[in-house]
Enzyme design. Structure first.
Site, PDB file in Angstrom:
ATOM      1  N   HIS A 134      -5.875   2.037  -6.032  1.00  0.00           N
ATOM      2  CA  HIS A 134      -6.053   0.821  -5.226  1.00  0.00           C
ATOM      3  C   HIS A 134      -4.742   0.377  -4.577  1.00  0.00           C
ATOM      4  O   HIS A 134      -4.497  -0.816  -4.398  1.00  0.00           O
ATOM      5  CB  HIS A 134      -6.660  -0.311  -6.069  1.00  0.00           C
ATOM      6  CG  HIS A 134      -7.873   0.106  -6.829  1.00  0.00           C
ATOM      7  ND1 HIS A 134      -9.070   0.394  -6.217  1.00  0.00           N
ATOM      8  CD2 HIS A 134      -8.046   0.334  -8.157  1.00  0.00           C
ATOM      9  CE1 HIS A 134      -9.947   0.765  -7.127  1.00  0.00           C
ATOM     10  NE2 HIS A 134      -9.359   0.737  -8.313  1.00  0.00           N
ATOM     11  N   ARG A 135      -3.876   1.344  -4.274  1.00  0.00           N
ATOM     12  CA  ARG A 135      -2.588   1.116  -3.622  1.00  0.00           C
ATOM     13  C   ARG A 135      -1.634   0.281  -4.472  1.00  0.00           C
ATOM     14  O   ARG A 135      -0.702  -0.326  -3.982  1.00  0.00           O
ATOM     15  CB  ARG A 135      -2.773   0.496  -2.231  1.00  0.00           C
ATOM     16  CG  ARG A 135      -3.631   1.391  -1.323  1.00  0.00           C
ATOM     17  CD  ARG A 135      -3.525   1.093   0.132  1.00  0.00           C
ATOM     18  NE  ARG A 135      -2.192   1.111   0.680  1.00  0.00           N
ATOM     19  CZ  ARG A 135      -1.488   2.198   1.026  1.00  0.00           C
ATOM     20  NH1 ARG A 135      -1.987   3.390   0.814  1.00  0.00           N
ATOM     21  NH2 ARG A 135      -0.299   2.085   1.559  1.00  0.00           N
ATOM     22  N   LEU A 136      -1.853   0.275  -5.774  1.00  0.00           N
ATOM     23  CA  LEU A 136      -0.944  -0.404  -6.701  1.00  0.00           C
ATOM     24  C   LEU A 136       0.079   0.625  -7.186  1.00  0.00           C
ATOM     25  O   LEU A 136       0.139   0.994  -8.352  1.00  0.00           O
ATOM     26  CB  LEU A 136      -1.727  -1.024  -7.863  1.00  0.00           C
ATOM     27  CG  LEU A 136      -2.706  -2.115  -7.452  1.00  0.00           C
ATOM     28  CD1 LEU A 136      -3.535  -2.580  -8.643  1.00  0.00           C
ATOM     29  CD2 LEU A 136      -1.957  -3.289  -6.824  1.00  0.00           C
TER      30      LEU A 136
END
Length: 192
Positions: A170-172
């Protein structure tokens, strides 16, 4: 995880050597000329240690001209199969002759001859011209070791910062930034 960025880089490079299909030591080198015009190209990392990251090139090339005008550079390693990248920024210096000679001697004979034949980054009228020059230097150095050309050497990027980026769901993403303070490294995290 390692808290020394050079050790961590070495670990990541070993993993990349096991997983990347081609040239795990390929790195994007970014420079700027005297007017500040940036340029980026791929080179091959040929050594690294606590003093920096080393690549080799013709000292009459555009990248060498840029580094003479502004002796700073950025490197970017991208290992797609591992979903990782490493960014390095720092000052640049030419390696000593003994280091350049030792690396040059380890290259294949054809690569050594090509270093003499190529006017890297200059206009080439046709491929036949390069082939003829390669034939000429092959004859010139027949039956002898090929010496390192006086216009060919290595450059060391001495890092002032090294960022390790690891892909996250999740683009974390995980971003670890090491910054050199004198002879010591400090470490922090960056938002993705």
């Amino acid at each position: 995880m390692s808290t020394d960025p050079i050790t961590l880089f070495s670990e990541w490079l070993v993993e990349a050597e096991a997983s990347e299909p081609n040239d795990p030591n390929a790195v994007a080198l970014a420079t700027a000329n005297a007017e500040g015009q940036p340029a980026v190209r791929m080179v091959l990392l040929k050594g690294h240690d606590a003093t920096g990251f080393i690549f080799y090139t013709n000292q009459q090339s555009r990248k060498a001209d840029d580094l003479t005008a502004d002796p700073k550079a950025a490197l970017l390693f991208h290992w797609k199969s591992l979903r990782r990248q490493v960014r390095v920024e720092g000052s640049v210096s030419v390696v000593d002759d003994a280091t350049a000679d030792a690396y040059f001697a380890s290259r294949s004979r054809v690569s050594q001859l090509a270093a003499w034949a190529s006017d890297q980054s200059r206009p080439l009228p046709d491929h036949g011209t390069l082939s003829a020059r390669l034939q000429e230097v092959t004859r010139r150095f027949e039956d002898m070791d090929v010496p390192r050309p006086p216009h060919w050497s290595g450059y060391r990027v001495s890092p002032t910062s090294i960022e390790f980026w690891r892909d996250g769901a999740h683009r974390l993403h995980e971003r670890r930034l090491f910054t050199r303070e004198g002879d010591r490294w400090s470490e922090g995290l960056l938002y993705p």
